[in-house]
Scaffold this motif. Sequence first.
Motif, PDB file in Angstrom:
ATOM      1  N   GLY A 120       0.809  -1.211   0.000  1.00 30.36           N
ATOM      2  CA  GLY A 120       0.000   0.000   0.000  1.00 30.36           C
ATOM      3  C   GLY A 120       0.841   1.259   0.000  1.00 30.36           C
ATOM      4  N   ALA A 121       2.020   1.198   0.643  1.00 23.93           N
ATOM      5  CA  ALA A 121       2.882   2.379   0.712  1.00 23.93           C
ATOM      6  C   ALA A 121       3.564   2.680  -0.609  1.00 23.93           C
ATOM      7  CB  ALA A 121       3.939   2.181   1.801  1.00 23.93           C
ATOM      8  N   LEU A 122       3.752   1.658  -1.447  1.00 23.03           N
ATOM      9  CA  LEU A 122       4.416   1.869  -2.736  1.00 23.03           C
ATOM     10  C   LEU A 122       3.421   2.485  -3.717  1.00 23.03           C
ATOM     11  CD1 LEU A 122       6.336  -1.512  -3.002  1.00 23.03           C
ATOM     12  CD2 LEU A 122       7.312   0.742  -2.504  1.00 23.03           C
ATOM     13  N   PRO A 123       3.668   3.699  -4.180  1.00 23.62           N
ATOM     14  CA  PRO A 123       2.706   4.371  -5.063  1.00 23.62           C
ATOM     15  C   PRO A 123       2.426   3.562  -6.318  1.00 23.62           C
ATOM     16  CG  PRO A 123       4.381   5.912  -4.299  1.00 23.62           C
ATOM     17  CD  PRO A 123       4.841   4.544  -3.898  1.00 23.62           C
ATOM     18  N   GLY A 124       1.141   3.417  -6.631  1.00 23.37           N
ATOM     19  CA  GLY A 124       0.734   2.794  -7.885  1.00 23.37           C
ATOM     20  C   GLY A 124       0.271   1.353  -7.770  1.00 23.37           C
ATOM     21  N   LEU A 125       0.768   0.623  -6.766  1.00 24.18           N
ATOM     22  CA  LEU A 125       0.390  -0.787  -6.683  1.00 24.18           C
ATOM     23  C   LEU A 125      -1.054  -0.941  -6.200  1.00 24.18           C
ATOM     24  CD1 LEU A 125       3.523  -2.745  -5.376  1.00 24.18           C
ATOM     25  CD2 LEU A 125       2.447  -2.839  -7.612  1.00 24.18           C
ATOM     26  N   GLY A 126      -1.350  -0.521  -4.989  1.00 23.62           N
ATOM     27  CA  GLY A 126      -2.717  -0.583  -4.480  1.00 23.62           C
ATOM     28  C   GLY A 126      -3.112  -1.979  -4.028  1.00 23.62           C
ATOM     29  N   PRO A 127      -4.240  -2.090  -3.313  1.00 21.72           N
ATOM     30  CA  PRO A 127      -4.640  -3.386  -2.743  1.00 21.72           C
ATOM     31  C   PRO A 127      -4.986  -4.446  -3.775  1.00 21.72           C
ATOM     32  CG  PRO A 127      -6.346  -1.711  -2.379  1.00 21.72           C
ATOM     33  CD  PRO A 127      -5.147  -1.005  -2.907  1.00 21.72           C
ATOM     34  N   ALA A 128      -5.660  -4.066  -4.878  1.00 19.60           N
ATOM     35  CA  ALA A 128      -6.049  -5.071  -5.875  1.00 19.60           C
ATOM     36  C   ALA A 128      -4.820  -5.726  -6.496  1.00 19.60           C
ATOM     37  CB  ALA A 128      -6.915  -4.428  -6.957  1.00 19.60           C
ATOM     38  N   ASN A 129      -3.841  -4.905  -6.886  1.00 21.72           N
ATOM     39  CA  ASN A 129      -2.598  -5.455  -7.430  1.00 21.72           C
ATOM     40  C   ASN A 129      -1.864  -6.278  -6.385  1.00 21.72           C
ATOM     41  OD1 ASN A 129      -2.672  -4.458 -10.075  1.00 21.72           O
ATOM     42  ND2 ASN A 129      -1.901  -2.469  -9.460  1.00 21.72           N
ATOM     43  N   GLY A 144     -12.894  -3.660  -6.329  1.00 20.78           N
ATOM     44  CA  GLY A 144     -11.982  -4.379  -7.213  1.00 20.78           C
ATOM     45  C   GLY A 144     -11.184  -5.441  -6.478  1.00 20.78           C
ATOM     46  N   THR A 145     -10.770  -5.136  -5.253  1.00 18.44           N
ATOM     47  CA  THR A 145      -9.975  -6.088  -4.494  1.00 18.44           C
ATOM     48  C   THR A 145     -10.794  -7.301  -4.081  1.00 18.44           C
ATOM     49  OG1 THR A 145      -8.809  -4.165  -3.615  1.00 18.44           O
ATOM     50  CG2 THR A 145      -8.332  -6.279  -2.596  1.00 18.44           C
ATOM     51  N   THR A 146     -12.052  -7.089  -3.691  1.00 17.55           N
ATOM     52  CA  THR A 146     -12.897  -8.229  -3.326  1.00 17.55           C
ATOM     53  C   THR A 146     -13.230  -9.085  -4.550  1.00 17.55           C
ATOM     54  OG1 THR A 146     -14.839  -6.769  -3.411  1.00 17.55           O
ATOM     55  CG2 THR A 146     -13.905  -7.230  -1.246  1.00 17.55           C
ATOM     56  N   ALA A 147     -13.178  -8.498  -5.744  1.00 13.99           N
ATOM     57  CA  ALA A 147     -13.338  -9.303  -6.970  1.00 13.99           C
ATOM     58  C   ALA A 147     -12.168 -10.274  -7.110  1.00 13.99           C
ATOM     59  CB  ALA A 147     -13.424  -8.391  -8.194  1.00 13.99           C
ATOM     60  N   VAL A 148     -10.966  -9.816  -6.766  1.00 14.85           N
ATOM     61  CA  VAL A 148      -9.794 -10.695  -6.804  1.00 14.85           C
ATOM     62  C   VAL A 148      -9.905 -11.770  -5.722  1.00 14.85           C
ATOM     63  CG1 VAL A 148      -7.279 -10.771  -6.646  1.00 14.85           C
ATOM     64  CG2 VAL A 148      -8.382  -8.822  -7.739  1.00 14.85           C
ATOM     65  N   LEU A 149     -10.373 -11.386  -4.521  1.00  9.62           N
ATOM     66  CA  LEU A 149     -10.575 -12.365  -3.448  1.00  9.62           C
ATOM     67  C   LEU A 149     -11.637 -13.395  -3.838  1.00  9.62           C
ATOM     68  CD1 LEU A 149     -10.535 -10.051  -0.287  1.00  9.62           C
ATOM     69  CD2 LEU A 149      -8.808 -11.737  -0.922  1.00  9.62           C
ATOM     70  N   LEU A 150     -12.653 -12.934  -4.555  1.00 12.96           N
ATOM     71  CA  LEU A 150     -13.694 -13.846  -5.034  1.00 12.96           C
ATOM     72  C   LEU A 150     -13.099 -14.913  -5.944  1.00 12.96           C
ATOM     73  CD1 LEU A 150     -16.794 -14.425  -5.210  1.00 12.96           C
ATOM     74  CD2 LEU A 150     -16.832 -12.936  -7.210  1.00 12.96           C
TER      75      LEU A 150
END
Length: 504
Positions: free
Chosen positions: A34-43, A330-336
Amino acid sequence: MEVLHYLLEGFGTALAPENLMYALIGCFLGTLIGALPGLGPANGVAIMIPLAFTLGLRPETALIMLTSVYAGAMYGGRISSILLNIPGDEPAMMTCLDGYPMARKGKAAEALALSALASFIGSLVATVGLILLAPILARFALSFGPAEYFALFILAFATLGGVTGKNPVKSALAAAIGLAIATIGIDLSTGTQRYTFDVLELFEGVDFIVAIVGLFAISELLLFIEDHHGSAPRAGVIVNRLALSFRSVLQILPTSIRGGLLGFIAGVLPGAGASLGSFVSYTLEKKLVGAKGCFGEGDPRGVAAPEAGNNGAASGALVPMLTLGIPGSGTTAVLLAMLVSFNITPGPMMFTQHADIVWGVIAALLVGNILLLLLNIPLVGIFVKLLSVPPRYLMPVVTMVAFVGVYSISHSAFDLFFMVAFGVLGYIFRKADIPLVPVILGMLLGPEMEKNLRHVLQIHDGDWTMLWDSGLSLGLWGVALAGLVLPVLLGARLRRRMRPSLQD
């Protein structure tokens, strides 16, 4: 009492030594991602999925680790927002407004500590809401028939604009591509091949994990190669020694509770998401405080409100995913996709068939929030130093994890080539500003959507009107229509209002 009984059993699962260890690892890696700009939780979650398969984790352990990564990434987004004025992901943008000014005033450590505390309170409030609301919604969903489920899937696609924050036409195009990919393979009803081109590896369809890792991780690598200018992030501010007063904690306490509640509501609503939770929490707090505050100039409440909002929304987004099988972000779609790959179908029956996994994950959220609070305040200095690692050293590690993880799942070289192909597709989509989440959602929901549609038509001899015959299905169609039309109308109205101010 029944909920309390299941929750206690969930704590037994979450506090098992192996699960606790992976929750801690997930919290640390999630905060870093999360701290690295651009990645985000979904990635971040997409990158970690191959690692879960490589390690051979059980479903509950894998899901606990990935939800910890999710929660940690929501926490970590504030670090680069406050120190570099670069949001780690979209919901963290609002934190920049007051977090960076606080850091510029020499209060970087205070801003980081208060934002961690607000994230903890917001997540805690939303997790309690998840505990109370999810079983009720699951029992309600048991009354759904095939027509209601089909309408629910339509609702999920109708609200994609809110999940992705993109052009609704491009979201619809991406969803259609995802649905088309979902049809690849042998039709179980008729036994005919669909879009396999006589390629043996396509007879069973396209693997979700291969598609997700390609679309997110490989496309991120291709974008990095194209940019290749990020050898080091721009200079930020110096983190001072932490001097947090009890008064400042009390000042943000009501702000964090309000933000957590608003974020939870935004997360539960399909298509709203963490960005809305962050924005609404900040806007409401600014209006409540009024002239007494110094929002935009380094007000601690301007840091606490969006952080509580986006972390509350992260927990809230798990409600529709666990109870209805519809991802709220978007992240819960990946968890799904992770659950589906373990042959676990999220929905109302999951609370009875896989109660240990559901309540283990919910309990792990509570445990993970405590771990994140304990990690984020004393280890801020370490995360700040990790921000200075050039991306050219980090990206090869990410790529290696992706390739090793995907190969360990199927031991098929074809899947590696397929993953790269999805990576190129994801790169093209991102350059064209076409969102990736609808593609994944189409692939995930497509088979169940088709099955329910066929079921309705077979029962009623091909009568299409039975899709909206019941009051419940008609209500879902109405909400879907509203979710499709209202964002467009509200967006046009907002642009008309902003035009005069821009001209001035």
